[in-house]
Enzyme design. Structure first.
Site, PDB file in Angstrom:
ATOM      1  N   SER A  13      45.977  33.049  36.330  1.00 15.80           N
ATOM      2  CA  SER A  13      46.479  34.389  35.983  1.00 15.80           C
ATOM      3  C   SER A  13      46.801  35.202  37.246  1.00 15.80           C
ATOM      4  CB  SER A  13      45.489  35.135  35.086  1.00 15.80           C
ATOM      5  OG  SER A  13      44.330  35.492  35.792  1.00 15.80           O
ATOM      6  N   HIS A 115      38.018  38.097  45.090  1.00 17.69           N
ATOM      7  CA  HIS A 115      36.658  37.899  44.580  1.00 17.69           C
ATOM      8  C   HIS A 115      36.379  38.991  43.546  1.00 17.69           C
ATOM      9  CE1 HIS A 115      32.629  36.322  44.568  1.00 17.69           C
ATOM     10  NE2 HIS A 115      32.165  37.555  44.663  1.00 17.69           N
ATOM     11  N   GLU A 149      32.420  32.083  56.799  1.00 16.21           N
ATOM     12  CA  GLU A 149      31.376  32.316  55.807  1.00 16.21           C
ATOM     13  C   GLU A 149      32.035  32.727  54.486  1.00 16.21           C
ATOM     14  OE1 GLU A 149      27.551  35.175  55.337  1.00 16.21           O
ATOM     15  OE2 GLU A 149      28.506  35.115  57.303  1.00 16.21           O
ATOM     16  N   GLN A 179      42.355  44.462  37.493  1.00  8.32           N
ATOM     17  CA  GLN A 179      42.429  45.038  38.849  1.00  8.32           C
ATOM     18  C   GLN A 179      42.863  43.977  39.864  1.00  8.32           C
ATOM     19  OE1 GLN A 179      42.287  48.251  39.404  1.00  8.32           O
ATOM     20  NE2 GLN A 179      41.873  48.537  37.230  1.00  8.32           N
TER      21      GLN A 179
END
Ligand code: GRF
Length: 207
Positions: A13, A115, A149, A179
């Site tokens: 998406s 994320h 990381e 969002q």
């Protein structure tokens, strides 16, 4: 034009939001040259096809999540489609692998990730579920550059989402996803227009 390679693992998406943004000319200085999936048969591959973008499957079945040898194949695929480390942009859109240090260094500050949390809170797996369990009142989405990381590189854009009393991980994920779909095209637009300036951990937006 900034050549863009999108790495995916699933439904796609975010990929679709990016491809739509290019189609409707919200992003005018970037072009998606290739979509690379580590899983065969996923929705993202169909979406690439629908938008007439070359799609490549590099099946990682049985391989570890972090594998420098596998990444070499990904880099070769990106380069073969014109997404080089000097001029290209690599976009991770629901890509469930960890990039090797070689990959991250080669495309230094040219790899973005999304994320579904307000980093640095809730990095790693199942962030929406963990945010709910923790009882936060505000959750959200982050677009960041990729560093060695996981989920820790310089933050480009963030958007918040209010947590509701009746939220489940699913309902919260859906609102965060909206969002993500708004932020990713914006981050790509800013990058491709040369408007992102990285100073240490901070990404400054040129006006
Ligand atoms: C998104 O929530 C993204 O933040 C996370 O995985 C999901 C991928 O969704 N990393 P999609 O494949 O872009 O639909």
């Amino acid at each position: 034009m900034v050549p863009i390679g999108v790495l995916v693992s699933g439904r796609g998406s975010n990929l679709e939001a990016i491809l739509d943004a290019v189609d409707r000319k919200y992003v005018t200085k970037g072009e998606v040259k290739v979509v690379v999936s580590n899983k065969p048969g996923v929705g993202a591959l169909e979406l690439a096809k629908k938008h007439q973008v070359p799609a490549v499957v590099l099946d990682d079945k049985g391989l570890p999540k972090l594998d420098p040898e596998y990444d070499k194949k990904t880099i070769a695929t990106l380069e073969a489609h014109g997404v080089g480390s000097k001029e290209g942009l690599v976009v991770l859109a629901g890509y469930f692998r960890i990039l090797s240090p070689h990959f991250v260094q080669k495309y230094h500050n040219r790899i973005m990730n999304v994320h579904p949390a307000l980093l640095p809170a809730f990095s790693g797996l199942d962030p929406q579920k963990r945010a709910l369990e923790h009882g936060v009142k505000i959750a959200g989405a982050t677009i960041h550059f990729v560093a060695n990381e996981v989920d820790a590189g310089p933050i480009i854009l963030q958007a918040h989402v209010q947590v509701r009393d009746d939220d489940t991980p699913d309902t919260l994920s859906q609102r965060i996803l909206r969002q993500e779909h708004r932020l990713y095209p914006e981050a790509i637009r800013l990058f491709t227009e040369g408007k992102l300036k990285i100073e240490g951990r901070r990404v400054l937006l040129a006006t």
